[in-house]
Design a protein around this motif. Structure first.
Motif, PDB file in Angstrom:
ATOM      1  N   LEU A  80       0.819  -1.218   0.000  1.00  0.00           N
ATOM      2  CA  LEU A  80       0.000   0.000   0.000  1.00  0.00           C
ATOM      3  C   LEU A  80       0.856   1.274   0.000  1.00  0.00           C
ATOM      4  O   LEU A  80       0.616   2.203   0.766  1.00  0.00           O
ATOM      5  N   GLY A  81       1.850   1.288  -0.851  1.00  0.00           N
ATOM      6  CA  GLY A  81       2.688   2.479  -0.987  1.00  0.00           C
ATOM      7  C   GLY A  81       3.789   2.588   0.052  1.00  0.00           C
ATOM      8  O   GLY A  81       4.643   3.475  -0.041  1.00  0.00           O
ATOM      9  N   GLN A  82       3.798   1.705   1.042  1.00  0.00           N
ATOM     10  CA  GLN A  82       4.854   1.720   2.056  1.00  0.00           C
ATOM     11  C   GLN A  82       5.956   0.747   1.648  1.00  0.00           C
ATOM     12  O   GLN A  82       5.691  -0.405   1.324  1.00  0.00           O
ATOM     13  N   GLN A  83       7.190   1.240   1.667  1.00  0.00           N
ATOM     14  CA  GLN A  83       8.314   0.433   1.222  1.00  0.00           C
ATOM     15  C   GLN A  83       9.358   0.326   2.334  1.00  0.00           C
ATOM     16  O   GLN A  83       9.762   1.335   2.906  1.00  0.00           O
ATOM     17  N   THR A  84       9.771  -0.904   2.624  1.00  0.00           N
ATOM     18  CA  THR A  84      10.790  -1.147   3.645  1.00  0.00           C
ATOM     19  C   THR A  84      11.949  -1.880   3.003  1.00  0.00           C
ATOM     20  O   THR A  84      11.763  -2.960   2.418  1.00  0.00           O
ATOM     21  N   ARG A  85      13.139  -1.305   3.090  1.00  0.00           N
ATOM     22  CA  ARG A  85      14.312  -1.947   2.503  1.00  0.00           C
ATOM     23  C   ARG A  85      14.874  -3.011   3.433  1.00  0.00           C
ATOM     24  O   ARG A  85      14.955  -2.811   4.644  1.00  0.00           O
ATOM     25  N   ILE A  86      15.263  -4.140   2.857  1.00  0.00           N
ATOM     26  CA  ILE A  86      15.730  -5.305   3.602  1.00  0.00           C
ATOM     27  C   ILE A  86      17.092  -5.731   3.048  1.00  0.00           C
ATOM     28  O   ILE A  86      17.303  -5.729   1.833  1.00  0.00           O
ATOM     29  N   LYS A  87      17.989  -6.104   3.926  1.00  0.00           N
ATOM     30  CA  LYS A  87      19.290  -6.642   3.505  1.00  0.00           C
ATOM     31  C   LYS A  87      19.304  -8.134   3.800  1.00  0.00           C
ATOM     32  O   LYS A  87      19.340  -8.551   4.959  1.00  0.00           O
ATOM     33  N   PRO A  88      19.253  -9.004   2.761  1.00  0.00           N
ATOM     34  CA  PRO A  88      19.269 -10.446   3.031  1.00  0.00           C
ATOM     35  C   PRO A  88      20.599 -10.868   3.640  1.00  0.00           C
ATOM     36  O   PRO A  88      21.643 -10.276   3.373  1.00  0.00           O
ATOM     37  N   SER A  89      20.557 -11.911   4.458  1.00  0.00           N
ATOM     38  CA  SER A  89      21.774 -12.352   5.151  1.00  0.00           C
ATOM     39  C   SER A  89      22.718 -13.129   4.234  1.00  0.00           C
ATOM     40  O   SER A  89      23.907 -13.258   4.528  1.00  0.00           O
TER      41      SER A  89
END
Length: 393
Positions: free
Chosen positions: A224-233
């Motif tokens: 819904l327009g919210q973006q969270t950046r993730i760093k895979p291990s």
């Protein structure tokens, strides 16, 4: 860094895959997207401003197409519309759409490549909005197959915006290095905003996820327009199979919505399940993976989640006989696959576990290619946009 002192730059921006959540994201569920190490490359050479008879030349190497516009012609069409303004304020693409369309319409495109006109419009808008009206040569090439769901248009817009902004002198980069450089956070945000406007020219109402992944890289959780950046291990090794079956994304999205209207309760349950899968994928790829056992356990869990997501995508009605052929082929090698993007053809992802032998990979690729499919091994979740001053060797 004075803008007039820098006249040459190269930018590269990655494509993307959807790990989980395609289609359901339109209905409020979570999706997970990741960058891949296949890039669109843009090389820009600015020419002297005092060259009144100069041209703006665009070379699209992958489709063997060259387009040029005399600077005088661009002045006649756009000069009254390009008032000075801060590059920090992204000009809405709608302001120049009509005039840009006139310039693009002066060229003929091969019938099989009519969709290129929108990309050329995005190029003209980005260049003139950021660098003004001046002679230049822009060369574009890409590792990404076009119209296959791997974010080729977004990486095109991101690479263009980055190169043009770097040449504007406003990004604070040191131009005495010929190695690949990364933008700071605020500059990445600015590139992403410009690229998103370019995507609007090409797609009308894009979600913004493709250009965001291409700009920042890594993995992004989107809802819904919210973006969270993730760093895979760990790096995620994937086989991408391009079925080469072209599909109509808009029609597929509409068909899912129609099915949802006919079966609201059942489809709501499907969207909820996909949302749960995406959230579990997000937590899974961030788990500590310090040894072979923990890596293998993570990959096995990811395979199960991908398999479940594919089953739910079949419930949505977006699979295709070509996708099923890939699924059956990879299953013979005990590998798990799912479609990525709109479905109805396009590309399929196959997770390649870390301990999988090269012999098995070669075997599955050979069999897939015998069906007429195109195979590409990629690392997912890596870096994003980069630039280099001068031509990178």
């Amino acid at each position: 860094m004075a803008g007039i002192a820098v006249t040459e730059v190269e930018a590269r921006a990655p494509g993307k895959i959807i790990l989980t959540g395609e289609h359901a994201v339109v209905h409020g569920s979570t999706a997970i997207a990741a960058s891949i190490d296949l890039y669109t490359h843009v090389h820009v050479q600015l020419h002297p401003l005092d060259n009144e008879n100069g041209c703006l030349l665009l070379k699209l190497k992958d489709v063997q197409l060259e387009l040029s516009w005399p600077i005088k012609r661009i002045h006649a069409e756009l000069s009254n519309l390009l008032d000075p303004f801060s590059l920090e304020v992204v000009r809405p693409c709608s302001e120049l759409t009509e005039s840009i369309s006139v310039l693009v319409g002066e060229h003929e495109f091969p019938e099989a490549r009519e969709g290129l006109a929108a990309g050329v419009s995005a190029f003209l808008w980005l260049f003139t909005s950021i660098n003004g009206i001046r002679p230049a040569t822009i060369t574009v090439s890409s590792d990404l197959p076009l119209s296959s769901g791997l974010g080729s248009s977004a990486s095109f817009c991101v690479a263009l915006a980055a190169a043009f902004l770097a040449l504007s002198g406003s990004m604070g980069l040191h131009c005495n290095s010929q190695s690949w450089l990364k933008f700071g956070e605020s500059n990445l945000e600015l590139v992403n905003k410009w690229a998103f406007e370019g995507e609007k020219i090409i797609h009308g109402k894009p979600s913004g996820i493709d250009n965001t992944v291409s700009t920042f890289g890594n993995v992004i959780m989107f809802r819904l327009g919210q973006q969270t950046r993730i760093k895979p291990s760990i790096p995620l090794r994937m086989l991408i199979t391009n079925t080469k079956v072209r599909r109509n994304t808009k029609a597929l999205v509409a068909a899912v919505s129609e099915r949802a209207s006919r079966h609201p309760d059942a489809m709501s349950a499907v969207f909820t399940a996909i949302d749960s899968i995406s959230k579990e994928v997000s937590s899974t790829i961030q788990l500590p993976a310090s040894d072979e056992v923990s890596v293998t356990e993570m990959e096995a869990k990811l395979e199960e989640l991908m398999e479940m997501n594919q089953g739910l995508l079949q419930c949505l009605g977006v699979s295709h006989s070509s996708i099923e052929a890939v699924l059956q082929t990879t299953l013979k090698y005990k590998l798990v696959s799912k479609l990525t993007g709109a479905g109805g053809g396009g590309c399929v992802l196959t997770l390649l576990p870390t301990l999988l032998s090269r012999k098995v990979i070669d075997g599955v690729m050979a069999e897939l290619e015998s069906h007429g499919f195109e195979c590409m091994m990629v690392a997912a979740g890596g870096g994003g946009l980069e630039v280099c001053f001068g031509r990178h060797s």
